[in-house]
Design an enzyme around this catalytic site. Structure first.
Site, PDB file in Angstrom:
ATOM      1  N   ASN A  91       0.833  -1.205   0.000  1.00  0.00           N
ATOM      2  CA  ASN A  91       0.000   0.000   0.000  1.00  0.00           C
ATOM      3  C   ASN A  91       0.865   1.250   0.000  1.00  0.00           C
ATOM      4  O   ASN A  91       0.581   2.234  -0.692  1.00  0.00           O
ATOM      5  CB  ASN A  91      -0.913   0.014   1.228  1.00  0.00           C
ATOM      6  N   ASN A 163      -8.644  -6.031  -4.069  1.00  0.00           N
ATOM      7  CA  ASN A 163      -9.916  -6.612  -3.621  1.00  0.00           C
ATOM      8  C   ASN A 163     -10.547  -5.933  -2.407  1.00  0.00           C
ATOM      9  O   ASN A 163     -11.612  -6.337  -1.952  1.00  0.00           O
ATOM     10  CB  ASN A 163      -9.715  -8.096  -3.293  1.00  0.00           C
ATOM     11  N   ASP A 541      38.001 -52.195 -51.817  1.00  0.00           N
ATOM     12  CA  ASP A 541      38.470 -52.204 -53.209  1.00  0.00           C
ATOM     13  C   ASP A 541      39.669 -51.267 -53.338  1.00  0.00           C
ATOM     14  O   ASP A 541      39.790 -50.276 -52.604  1.00  0.00           O
ATOM     15  CB  ASP A 541      37.354 -51.712 -54.146  1.00  0.00           C
ATOM     16  N   TYR A 805      10.503 -46.677 -69.986  1.00  0.00           N
ATOM     17  CA  TYR A 805       9.372 -46.295 -70.835  1.00  0.00           C
ATOM     18  C   TYR A 805       9.651 -45.089 -71.712  1.00  0.00           C
ATOM     19  O   TYR A 805       8.800 -44.700 -72.500  1.00  0.00           O
ATOM     20  CB  TYR A 805       8.147 -45.981 -69.969  1.00  0.00           C
TER      21      TYR A 805
END
EC number: 5.6.2.2
Length: 1531
Positions: A91, A163, A541, A805
């Site tokens: 306050n 409040n 390899d 294709y």
């Protein structure tokens, strides 16, 4: 004694009486149970509802102790007592908000007398009687419950009171509570005391008062209510800390405690009280970042070592549990820190926001309007941020400081620790005899046992190599040898992310098999006994990929356990790369240079049979056993030789040493080149006596070959622009010379066979597909034909059909680009003794610029955009003529957007967007390589549906694109569209991408990597080399023609002398004949002699010799024999006939003439001829492409309307206002910044200043253009006129420059055939292609000649209309405004030129039509303004342009043509370039045909849309034009 029968009855009666009394008691208890209490009684009875618990609680709290200061310790206190004290203190602090002049708070705590007093100055409580309540205000608010000044929620207050309980609760829980307040305003002092928990009020004292306002609350807590005897040390320490809180959180207020002023100067000094003596991980004081964000928010941040900590205040209330205000600030910081941590911790343990938050300690002091809390204790603030009444946006400075304050380092340290913990879980600390879960492991029987140090784990390259090793184990046994196959290359752990390492099965398996433990030091011999294997043998390899696998394994061990390398922990198993055999003799070679040395030192090496071993799979099981039987020869140990080994491994694999790696590879390439020049053999590692290898030697002599081959595979050659795989495909196609199409899958097999391609055929098929693609953003010149679905711009080529294709074959341009006559000058390579592709081909133009290049190698990467074919051809011609080449901008075939230069090698690519009305826009082109489907999914869908963070931006969109064109019609609200315009439509809809060309790295002609600073440097290098090779070609042709001429001359003379009887050959021995011929001066076969001199024949013989010894010997004998006259003696008898004799003489004369002609030509002449032939074929190919696009469209003639309707759907709308792409100052500045960083040799030609100038020029150009349009007569403008006529109001979206096109398009009615004539005209124009920016302007304005390419360059393009160059046309198609901006220059001149000149041949416009066009142009210019990104859609173009010069693309004004060049902007390009430009313009007019030429879309829209809807009389004619142009487009 007998019992009386009444006795039981009496007893029952007594029982009943008792029950009645009990019932009466029960009735009384109902009243006792259900009671009503007064408010005061309720508070005292149930205090925890109001002030919290009144029981003693023990917990950790921040308190202030005299000897320590503020510290965090365990305290025992009563929360209720702490709360009532706090209410009075808050306050007092609240009064500062009511009266800013308040300057002092005095707190007195007297534990001995159980007395607390809080005094503050500033405006006091009004000492006046409340008219409603009939009592003085101080007595009302301190002595009456439910009274407050905070009940007006409409009033925004930043106080702690809320409040109406606070001070009254203190009164109620005190034995004595005194209020004293003085008001200067009311000239009274009020004092009153309450006792017995506010149960008894004392007499009110009122005194006159004339001093400064003040308020003083003094109270004695009722300790009995708190079960306490006195104010103990803990509660006092807590209260004292609260006094310090108020001193820190309340500005400009001095706080006194027990008469002493607290040494707190503000929030920052208050924070220091918490951090005093706190040190970070390195022993330094914690860094505090402080910011006073505004008058309501103050924030401090530092590092926390104990999880997330916060000290926060809301309106002076200490929110010890935090709340939304803390989250609000912390989340901003966390978001930024997470981004930084992710960047610095790429691939490490995933870091989440809450984990970052755990390293933060945040201090917040906030003033919040009408705050809400989750309880009366007010420890947690619950108000939503939107209601705070203010914002707290932390500055960039604060965030930057936060990143550097140690938090990020702390998080990264934690991440490393966590990562290590996770990695350690993957390791087993105990040695196991058996390992489960690794099915492909063939474990050594002794692994993990007593003799584990003697065991060797053989790591093989793949399962086939494992089979070979297992075959060999039959010789050495399985007790000491284990085998585990690797699946390809293992991870580079030095640069891998934590997640990658955790999830990498190969690495985890190796660790598990060997028994390694992270962070364990294997310095001493004893530590090795904890491993399951004492050695790792690498069996790969003998090629470069095998070397890379060895290097990665070495890197893996070195990075995690460097000490293991000192124990000779690693070794390799080598196998032969070549074996030679003769009879029963056999020799093995382990490196090709050693084999070459043997060949050069063995005279009869051709008699030996040679077998090449490409990998371990080539060896048989028998050979495997032989290898393992001679383990000493085949096992090579890696030996640690010192710090240079560590440096070498780090050099090869560390990300931080990129520059060192570049130098390493450069030195290697230079050394290799010098060795070749000096004829020295290549260096090699594995000789006959090699038994060990240092890591340094392995890296610098073996691994470097992989790094170099990686670059050779990834980075193309400057000479032909091809990578080895592409070159092999081209070599095979040239060799096959297919006249019919072939399946891609079959061609891939053929390539592998003919060119010794050793990698997967799938990648080969993708290479073939990529060479044939021709959609926007792929190739400008596809060398193979795409016969089938080879991918489209919808998915960026990923939508290609299966290679089984689809078919392909060489493009008709391929052999014109790579003339067969040059093949003889090339150096062909040999693989397995088989002649394969050349080192590089030598095309007639630099293909690396035509189709661009991209690749990432070791140390270098390459990125070069595509450029326009005709611009490059014109520049080559300029170089041949001794002129400087003109600058070039990137150009992509059929791209209709714009490309502008921001700075040297920095470009911005813009798509096309137009505004149709106040709620609709149309996107008709996307930036290059932004694929349609990807754009839809990643840009439009999120805009339509919104995301978690962003709301929806658009309301709907529709798709009208084809596989070649783009068209999205997007709907949005007026407000959103206006906002998007303000920001920039290109920016909002992600229609601009940047293109940086600072990595133009290519292999030069000698096989060394070279970084080019500009595109013209590449062009000049290519020019010099190509000119030299034209000289070599001429030399070769002269030699060949000379030999052929001599041969024909000898043959003719021989026939004539035989006819004349000077030579008699009948019935004479061959030797005598040869003598006669030599005596008479005949030459031994000139052609054969010349070929042998060229060393072509010996090469071919050598190929055959290795396969067939007898043939070799035979060919040798032939070569060794003397002069050959078979070319004379083998002539048929009928050569003696008159006809054959005359023909032979004619051929002789023709060959001599051909030779003389060649001698008179310079290399440049040969080049010009090739270029002319190429351009002619290019125009034919482009014409055919147009025709192919036209196939399948609706019929002609009467059905034209339907056709237009269909095209209108896919072409840009003629009603749209094109939005000019905005080039902002920030974009230019960013480009300059990048240039400074990346380009060492800075080129300032494209500096922002120039750009700025151009922008200004553009604005002026637009203004002029729009002003002139009404009267201009530009050919293209005329077309626009038609459109406006239709609508009356609007012009073609592609205003001015596009209008030019429109006029062309207006001829849509013209049948396709007519297009060709136009092309012829266009040819002339093509010359100008080089200046893509000014194509339009240049064409139209002759004043801008400097801007465009000289007309000499155009000769190759026969198809372009004389006035319009390809590019000019293209730009128009794509963007009117761009053209306007860019071409405004050009367009103005265009308008000045008579429209009829351009259109008559192309569009078949009648005289009246041009007039109409002119008028239309006027209206169009006014009505159809091109919208700058920021401008309003409906404004007249001139205004929009004036308003926003920044939005213009930066085209310079007509007056500044030269500047335009500097600014350089690429307008939309069409696939047909100059030839088709004119046609395209026309076609663009036709909306329905858009699909054919994407570049025409924009223009086509205008015209097409206009034509169909023509409303005015004039419009009808335009409609006709539109149809014609449409068909042209289709071409």
């Amino acid at each position: 004694m007998e019992v009386s029968p009444l006795q039981p009855v009496n007893e029952n009666m007594q029982v009943n009486k008792i029950k009645k009394n009990e019932d009466a008691k029960k009735r009384l208890s109902v009243e006792r149970i259900y009671q009503k209490k007064t408010q005061l009684e309720h508070i005292l009875l149930r205090p925890d509802t109001y002030i919290g618990s009144v029981e003693l609680v023990t917990q950790q709290m921040w308190v202030y102790d005299e000897d320590v200061g503020i510290n965090y310790r365990e305290v025992t206190f009563v929360p209720g007592l702490y709360k009532i004290f706090d209410e009075i203190l808050v306050n007092a602090a609240d009064n500062k908000q009511r009266d800013p002049k308040m300057s002092c708070i005095r707190v007195t705590i007297d534990p001995e007398n159980n007395l607390i007093s809080i005094w503050n100055n500033g405006k006091g409580i009004p000492v006046v009687e409340h008219k409603v309540e009939k009592m003085y205000v101080p007595a009302l608010i301190f002595g009456q419950l439910l009274t407050s000044s905070n009940y007006d929620d409409d009033e925004k207050k930043v106080t702690g009171g809320r409040n109406g309980y606070g001070a009254k609760l203190c009164n109620i829980f005190s034995t004595k509570f005194t209020v004293e307040t003085a008001s200067r305003e009311y000239k009274k002092m009020f004092k009153q005391t309450w006792m017995d928990n506010m149960g008894r009020a004392g007499e009110m004292e009122l005194k006159p008062f004339n001093g400064e306002d003040y308020t003083c609350i003094t109270f004695q807590p009722d300790l009995s209510k708190f079960k306490m005897q006195s104010l103990d040390k803990d509660i006092v320490a807590l209260m004292v800390r609260r006094a310090y809180d108020i001193a820190g959180s309340t500005k400009d207020v001095k706080v006194f405690l027990n008469g002493n002023k607290l040494p707190v100067k503000g929030f920052r000094s208050y924070v220091d009280m918490y951090l005093k003596d706190k040190l970070d991980e390195t022993g330094n004081s914690l860094k505090v970042i402080h910011e006073q964000v505004n008058h309501r928010w103050e924030v401090c941040l530092t590092m926390s070592e104990k999880g997330f900590q916060q000290i926060s205040f809301v309106n002076s209330i200490a929110t010890s549990k935090g709340g939304r205000h803390v989250d609000y600030v912390a989340d901003q910081i966390v978001t930024k820190l997470v981004d930084v941590v992710k960047k610095k911790n790429k691939g490490g343990v995933a870091v989440k926001a809450h984990q970052v938050k755990n390293h933060m300690w945040i201090f917040v002091n906030a003033l919040i309007e009408n705050p809400t809390f989750d309880s009366q204790t007010k420890e947690n603030m619950t108000l939503q941020p939107k209601s705070f009444g203010s914002t707290c946006q932390l500055s960039e400075k604060f965030i930057k400081a936060a990143i550097g304050c140690g938090i990020v380092e702390s998080i990264l340290n934690w991440v490393k620790f966590k990562a290590q913990v996770q990695l350690n879980k993957k390791c087993s600390a105990v040695k196991h005899n058996r390992i489960k879960g690794i099915p492909k492991l063939d474990d050594a029987n002794d692994a993990g046992g007593r003799n584990s140090t003697e065991c060797t784990l053989i790591l093989t390259e793949g399962d086939s190599a494992k089979t070979l090793a297992v075959s060999g184990l039959g010789v050495v046994g399985r007790d000491k040898y284990g085998v585990f196959p690797l699946r390809g290359k293992i991870l580079n752990v030095r640069e891998a992310s934590h997640k990658q390492i955790m999830e990498n099965a190969e690495i985890n398996n190796i660790i598990k098999i060997v028994g390694l433990q992270y962070k364990k030091n294997y310095e001493d011999e004893d530590s090795l006994k904890t491993l399951r294997y004492g050695k790792i043998m690498i069996m790969t390899d003998q090629d470069q990929d095998g070397s890379h696998i060895k290097g990665l394994l070495i890197n893996f061990i070195h990075h995690n356990w460097p000490s293991l390398l000192r124990h000779r922990f690693l070794e390799e198993f080598i196998t032969p790369i070549v074996k030679v055999s003769k009879n029963k003799q056999e020799m093995a070679f382990y490196s090709l240079p050693e084999f070459e040395e043997w060949k050069s030192s063995t005279p009869n090496h051709k008699k030996w049979k040679v077998k090449y071993y490409k990998g371990l799979g080539t060896s048989t099981s028998k050979e495997a056993k032989e290898y393992f039987a001679d383990m000493k020869r085949h096992r090579i140990q890696f030996k640690y030789s010192g710090p240079e080994d560590d440096a070498a491994i780090s050099l090869a694999f560390s990300k931080k040493q990129i520059d060192d790696r570049k130098e390493w590879l450069t030195n290697f390439m230079e050394d290799r080149r010098q060795r070749k020049l000096l004829g020295l053999p290549e260096d090699y590692l594995y000789g006959q006596t090699t038994t060990y290898l240092t890591y340094n030697d392995f890296i610098n002599k073996e691994l470097i070959l992989f790094s170099n081959s990686d670059n050779e595979r990834s980075i193309p050659s400057m000479v032909d622009g091809l990578k080895p795989g592409q070159r092999k495909v081209l070599f095979t196609c040239f060799k096959r010379n297919d006249k019919r199409e072939v399946k891609v899958a079959q061609l891939a097999g053929s390539v592998a066979e003919m060119s010794s391609y050793h990698h997967g055929e799938m990648s080969l098929m993708m290479t073939i597909i990529n060479l044939a693609q021709n959609f926007v953003g792929s190739n400008n010149l596809n060398l193979l034909q795409p016969i089938g679905q080879f991918g489209t711009r919808l998915h960026g080529g990923k939508d290609s059909a299966s290679p089984r294709y689809i078919f392909t074959m060489l493009s008709s341009l391929a052999r014109l680009l790579f003339p067969p006559k040059d093949d003889h000058t090339l150096k062909f390579l040999y693989d397995d003794n088989q002649r394969v592709e050349p080192e590089w081909y030598i095309p007639i133009i630099p293909m690396v610029l035509i189709n661009g290049a991209e690749g990432i190698g070791t140390g270098w990467s390459c990125k070069i955009p595509n450029f326009d074919v005709r611009e490059i051809v014109n520049n080559i011609r300029r170089l041949m003529d001794g002129e400087e080449p003109l600058p070039m901008l990137p150009s992509y075939k059929n791209f209709k957007g714009t490309i502008e230069e921001l700075a040297p090698n920095q470009y911005v690519i813009s798509g096309e967007v137009a505004i149709l009305n106040s709620t609709t826009i149309e996107i008709s082109e996307l930036p290059v390589r932004t694929w349609t489907q990807t754009y839809k999914e990643q840009v439009l869908e999120p805009m339509l549906n919104g995301t978690e963070k962003t709301p929806p931006l658009i309301t709907d969109y529709r798709e009208y694109h084809t596989d070649t064109t783009v068209k999205f019609v997007v709907k949005m609200t007026e407000e959103k569209l206006a906002e998007a315009e303000r920001v920039g439509l290109h920016k909002v809809f992600k229609l601009q991408t940047s293109l940086t060309c600072n990595s133009m790295v290519l292999f030069d002609h000698v096989g060394c990597l070279k970084k080019y600073d500009t595109v013209l440097d590449i062009l000049r290098d290519f020019f010099e080399l190509r000119l030299k090779y034209y000289g070599l070609r001429k030399e070769w042709l002269l030699g060949m023609l000379g030999a052929e001429s001599a041969k024909l001359n000898n043959q003719a003379r021989f026939i004539l002398e035989k006819i004349d009887g000077k030579i008699i050959i009948e019935n004479k021995p061959k030797k005598e004949l040869i003598k006669v011929l030599i005596q008479r001066g005949y030459d031994s076969d000139p052609v054969k002699a010349w070929k042998e001199a060229q060393q072509k024949v010996p090469d071919e013989e050598e190929n055959e010799e290795s396969d067939n010894e007898k043939e070799t010997e035979k060919s040798d004998s032939v070569t060794d024999s003397g002069p050959t006259f078979n070319y004379l003696l083998d002539m048929p008898l009928w050569y003696l006939t008159k006809e054959k004799k005359d023909e032979l003489c004619r051929l002789r004369n023709e060959k001599e003439q051909e030779l003389d002609t060649l001698k008179r030509k310079s290399p440049s002449d040969l080049w010009k001829e090739d270029l002319a032939t190429f351009i002619e074929e290019l125009e034919a190919v482009e014409a055919k492409e147009k025709q192919d696009e036209q196939v399948g469209l609706p019929g002609k003639g009467g059905k034209a309307k339907g056709k237009k309707t269909q095209m209108a759907e896919v072409l840009p709308s003629p009603r749209g206002q094109r939005v000019i792409p905005r080039i902002t100052i920030e974009m230019k500045a960013e480009a300059e910044k990048k240039n400074k960083k990346k380009i060492k040799n800075e080129n300032t030609e494209g500096s922002p200043q120039e750009d700025g100038v151009e922008l200004e020029g553009l604005k002026q150009r637009l203004e002029k253009k729009q002003k002139r349009e009404p009267g201009t007569k530009t050919k293209k403008q005329t077309t626009l006129a038609f459109k406006p006529i239709k609508k009356g109001k609007k012009r073609n979206p592609w205003s001015d420059s596009e209008s030019d096109r429109s006029s062309d398009e207006s001829n849509f009615d013209v049948p396709p055939r007519e297009t060709e004539p136009r092309r012829a005209a266009t040819k002339t124009k093509f010359t100008m292609d080089l200046d893509s920016d000014e194509d339009f302007s240049d064409f139209d304005e002759k004043t801008d000649d400097e801007d465009f390419v000289p007309s000499d360059a155009s000769p190759p393009k026969t198809k372009t209309s004389p006035k319009l160059s390809n590019k000019e046309l293209k730009p128009q198609k794509s963007v009117v405004s761009d053209l306007e901006a860019d071409d405004v220059k050009g367009s103005v001149p265009l308008s000045s030129s008579p429209p009829a000149t351009h259109f008559p041949d192309e569009t078949e416009i009648t005289n009246p039509v041009p007039k109409k066009n002119v008028t239309v142009k006027k209206t169009a210019a006014k009505s159809q303004s091109s919208t700058s990104t920021t401008g309003a859609k409906k404004r007249a173009a001139p205004k929009g342009t004036k308003r926003d010069p920044a939005l213009n693309s930066g085209v310079s004004q007509k007056p500044d043509p030269a500047k335009t060049k500097n600014r350089r902007k690429r307008k939309p390009s069409t696939s047909d370039d100059s030839d088709s430009n004119f046609e395209k313009i026309v076609s663009k007019a036709v909306t329905s045909k858009k699909s054919k030429g994407e570049s025409d879309d924009f223009h086509m829209d205008f015209d097409s849309a206009v034509a169909p809807r023509a409303k005015s009389v004039r419009a009808k004619k335009p409609i006709k034009y539109l149809e014609e142009s449409d068909e042209d487009d289709l071409f």
